[in-house]
Enzyme design. Structure first.
Site, mmCIF file in Angstrom:
data_model
loop_
_atom_site.group_PDB
_atom_site.id
_atom_site.type_symbol
_atom_site.label_atom_id
_atom_site.label_comp_id
_atom_site.label_asym_id
_atom_site.label_seq_id
_atom_site.Cartn_x
_atom_site.Cartn_y
_atom_site.Cartn_z
ATOM 1 N N ASP A 10 -18.593 -16.518 -10.537
ATOM 2 C CA ASP A 10 -18.450 -16.926 -11.913
ATOM 3 C C ASP A 10 -18.623 -18.376 -11.875
ATOM 4 O O ASP A 10 -18.778 -19.100 -10.916
ATOM 5 C CB ASP A 10 -16.973 -16.195 -12.324
ATOM 6 C CG ASP A 10 -16.499 -16.868 -13.631
ATOM 7 O OD1 ASP A 10 -17.547 -16.637 -14.805
ATOM 8 O OD2 ASP A 10 -15.609 -17.711 -13.938
ATOM 9 N N ASP A 12 -17.705 -20.678 -15.488
ATOM 10 C CA ASP A 12 -16.641 -21.341 -16.085
ATOM 11 C C ASP A 12 -15.240 -21.046 -15.413
ATOM 12 O O ASP A 12 -14.809 -19.685 -15.522
ATOM 13 C CB ASP A 12 -16.618 -20.667 -17.524
ATOM 14 C CG ASP A 12 -17.939 -21.335 -18.299
ATOM 15 O OD1 ASP A 12 -18.238 -22.343 -18.151
ATOM 16 O OD2 ASP A 12 -18.625 -20.680 -19.013
ATOM 17 N N ASP A 173 -12.336 -16.226 -11.676
ATOM 18 C CA ASP A 173 -10.955 -16.760 -11.928
ATOM 19 C C ASP A 173 -10.138 -15.945 -13.067
ATOM 20 O O ASP A 173 -9.197 -16.254 -13.494
ATOM 21 C CB ASP A 173 -10.931 -18.199 -12.622
ATOM 22 C CG ASP A 173 -11.785 -18.299 -13.905
ATOM 23 O OD1 ASP A 173 -10.914 -18.673 -14.847
ATOM 24 O OD2 ASP A 173 -13.038 -17.742 -14.144
#
Length: 225
Positions: A10, A12, A173
């Site tokens: 990922d 961001d 995250d």
């Protein structure tokens, strides 16, 4: 016998800390349609979704009335900030991110990919400014796929690289990264520094620092899928 492995990141909240710019662009989008923005905490909670899904989750009634204006307002504000300050300023790398990517890319049996809620144009800008674009073999973005946690992005990463699901790991995250990984039959490493609490991730492994990533991946690949 060695087999190709795939690590999909990922962006961001995982590779870069872009929350400040995302929150500011969201606030500008709501101001542009004369509506009060959601709280910063609420905005941070939807980072990772595709833009239309994010707005619909944040404020469904407002989104129904101002769909195009909200999306266009966000994009204009985010692009304006990026052109003014540069992508690296608005999306600085987390400590150890570049080193982890370079180390993994140096292994001839490991391929790297991206699965992100960003559009391709924004992704390219961030990776180029940080000098990381050449290290990634497959790039899957929100303008090509349904929003996470639909497995489409990860399935495309697997198809493009020819790596089997049991030899792939998703690094992210948020709970939607982990849900996407499960939906694609891929194991996961959650990072504790991002936008969702680490104890909410339900990842296969969770790490606190980027320098723990290599060992976590080795552990996963030694264990049966």
């Amino acid at each position: 016998m060695s087999r190709l492995r795939l690590v999909v990141f990922d962006v961001d909240g995982t590779l870069v800390d872009s929350a400040g710019g995302i929150v500011a662009a969201m606030e500008a989008a709501y101001a542009g349609v004369g509506e009060a923005p959601p709280t910063e905490a609420a905005i941070r909670s939807i980072i990772g979704f595709s833009l239309d899904v994010a707005f619909a989750r944040l404020s469904p009634a407002i989104y129904a009335r101002h769909r195009d204006a909200l999306v266009d307002g966000y994009r204009a504000a985010y692009l304006g900030a990026r052109e003014r300050d540069g992508a690296a300023v608005g999306s600085p790398l987390y400590p150890g991110a570049a080193e982890a990517v370079v180390r993994l890319a140096a292994d001839p049996w490991t391929l790297l990919g991206i699965a992100t809620g960003k559009a391709r144009r924004g992704l390219d800008a961030v990776l180029k400014e940080h000098g990381l674009l050449p290290h990634f073999t497959t790039l899957q973005t929100a303008d090509l796929h349904p929003s996470k946690p639909d497995p489409s992005m990860l399935l495309a990463c697997l198809a493009e690289t020819g790596v089997a699901a049991e030899d792939a790991v998703m690094v992210g995250d948020t709970t939607i990264d982990m849900d996407m990984a499960r939906n694609a039959g891929v194991r996961s490493v959650g990072v504790a520094w991002g936008y969702h609490p680490a104890d909410s991730l339900r990842a296969t492994r969770v790490i606190d620092r980027f320098d723990e990533l290599h060992a976590a991946l080795d552990d996963l690949w030694r264990a049966p899928a």
